[in-house]
Enzyme design. Sequence first.
Site, PDB file in Angstrom:
ATOM      1  N   ASP A 192      -9.122  -8.900 -10.440  1.00 40.00           N
ATOM      2  CA  ASP A 192      -9.509  -7.521 -10.156  1.00 40.00           C
ATOM      3  C   ASP A 192      -8.322  -6.601  -9.901  1.00 40.00           C
ATOM      4  OD1 ASP A 192      -9.581  -7.121  -6.751  1.00 40.00           O
ATOM      5  OD2 ASP A 192      -9.413  -9.137  -7.572  1.00 40.00           O
ATOM      6  N   ALA A 211      -1.789   0.835   0.280  1.00 37.05           N
ATOM      7  CA  ALA A 211      -1.841  -0.631   0.299  1.00 37.05           C
ATOM      8  C   ALA A 211      -2.411  -1.199  -0.993  1.00 37.05           C
ATOM      9  CB  ALA A 211      -2.669  -1.105   1.488  1.00 37.05           C
ATOM     10  N   ASP A 221      -9.165 -15.184  -9.535  1.00 38.04           N
ATOM     11  CA  ASP A 221      -8.576 -14.658  -8.317  1.00 38.04           C
ATOM     12  C   ASP A 221      -9.579 -14.854  -7.172  1.00 38.04           C
ATOM     13  OD1 ASP A 221      -6.726 -13.011  -6.724  1.00 38.04           O
ATOM     14  OD2 ASP A 221      -8.332 -11.524  -6.811  1.00 38.04           O
ATOM     15  N   MET A 274      -1.870  -4.619  -4.538  1.00 31.56           N
ATOM     16  CA  MET A 274      -2.741  -5.758  -4.285  1.00 31.56           C
ATOM     17  C   MET A 274      -2.653  -6.756  -5.432  1.00 31.56           C
ATOM     18  SD  MET A 274      -4.490  -6.317  -1.544  1.00 31.56           S
ATOM     19  CE  MET A 274      -5.033  -4.727  -0.949  1.00 31.56           C
ATOM     20  N   HIS A 316       4.278  -7.708  -1.483  1.00 28.12           N
ATOM     21  CA  HIS A 316       3.436  -6.538  -1.257  1.00 28.12           C
ATOM     22  C   HIS A 316       4.079  -5.641  -0.183  1.00 28.12           C
ATOM     23  CE1 HIS A 316      -0.997  -5.103  -1.129  1.00 28.12           C
ATOM     24  NE2 HIS A 316      -0.235  -4.154  -0.615  1.00 28.12           N
ATOM     25  N   ARG A 332       2.616 -13.282  -8.559  1.00 28.51           N
ATOM     26  CA  ARG A 332       2.354 -12.380  -9.676  1.00 28.51           C
ATOM     27  C   ARG A 332       3.377 -11.247  -9.720  1.00 28.51           C
ATOM     28  NH1 ARG A 332      -3.576 -12.131  -7.278  1.00 28.51           N
ATOM     29  NH2 ARG A 332      -4.446 -14.027  -8.180  1.00 28.51           N
ATOM     30  N   LYS A 365       2.001 -11.692  -0.596  1.00 24.31           N
ATOM     31  CA  LYS A 365       1.917 -10.748   0.512  1.00 24.31           C
ATOM     32  C   LYS A 365       3.285 -10.226   0.965  1.00 24.31           C
ATOM     33  CE  LYS A 365      -2.435 -10.648   0.386  1.00 24.31           C
ATOM     34  NZ  LYS A 365      -2.458 -10.788  -1.072  1.00 24.31           N
ATOM     35  N   ALA A 388      -9.979 -12.654  -3.449  1.00 27.85           N
ATOM     36  CA  ALA A 388     -10.579 -11.423  -2.910  1.00 27.85           C
ATOM     37  C   ALA A 388     -10.801 -10.380  -4.001  1.00 27.85           C
ATOM     38  CB  ALA A 388      -9.694 -10.846  -1.806  1.00 27.85           C
TER      39      ALA A 388
END
Length: 289
Positions: free
Chosen positions: A194, A53, A20, A57, A64, A168, A61, A22
């Site tokens: 992460d 938020a 991944d 993650m 999200h 994802r 986006k 970030a």
Amino acid sequence: MTVFSPPAPTIGPVQAVVLDWAGTTVDYGCMGPAAVFVDVFAAFDIQVTVSDARQFMGLAKKDHIRRMCALPGVVAQWRQRHSRVPDESDVDRLYARTEPMMVETIVHHARPIDGLLPFVAAMHERGIKIGACTGYTAPMMAALSPKAAEYGYVPDVSVCASDVPQGRPHPWMCYQNAMALGVYPMAAMVKIGDTISDVEEGRNAGMWTVGLTQSGNELGLPQDLVDALAPQDLTARLAAIEARYRDAGAHYVVRGIWECLAVVDAISRRLVEGEHPDAAGATKRSTAA
């Protein structure tokens, strides 16, 4: 009639890792994108927290934003201001604000996490290829990738959410990495990330999965604040995160990319011994000792 049966693929040592971005390779704490979502909703007079938020993650986006729009607190505020619940047109308007803000922000969060560059060098020394995937879109990556390259991080392949039909936890970005890297079978690949959605993505793709507890979104703190935590507090927080990764099916859980070399080597040994990620289950230890 003769039926052709292709030979079963040989699964030896690990052939590729898919990382991944970030919180895994750059942007310790996954700070950039979390702040953007708070600012985007604030621009529409909707108050959300960083914790709101961070729940989603790792997703594409737009997905999200869609998930955040379904949060009870967001729905209640939206009803109060607009006399209705947020709909897909609102998602589109929020996303239109998100992409340019994300591009502007994440270029300032391109510094590699300590341990990344030695890990990449060790992978290449072993003949292991480096793939990457992310919930960021192509315009976002067009801004982030050159900045990361200035610091020395250039994966062999990078796939983003806008390159595939769905992000994802669907496995498509991992499959795209496999095709671009020329790696088969998926069991010879390791997904490292992460977020819970990283683990779900890797498991859905038939890969080995590694969840990172300290450097990314699940803890959600920059390195200076992590270093300032009392050891007992940090240990307790990481244990709770590890439990969530275990529940999601992670094979290994470690603190950050700096601990992943031993993990990849352990997976290579297990592959050589005939183990397969679908049959291996989640390991009971948090390191690859």
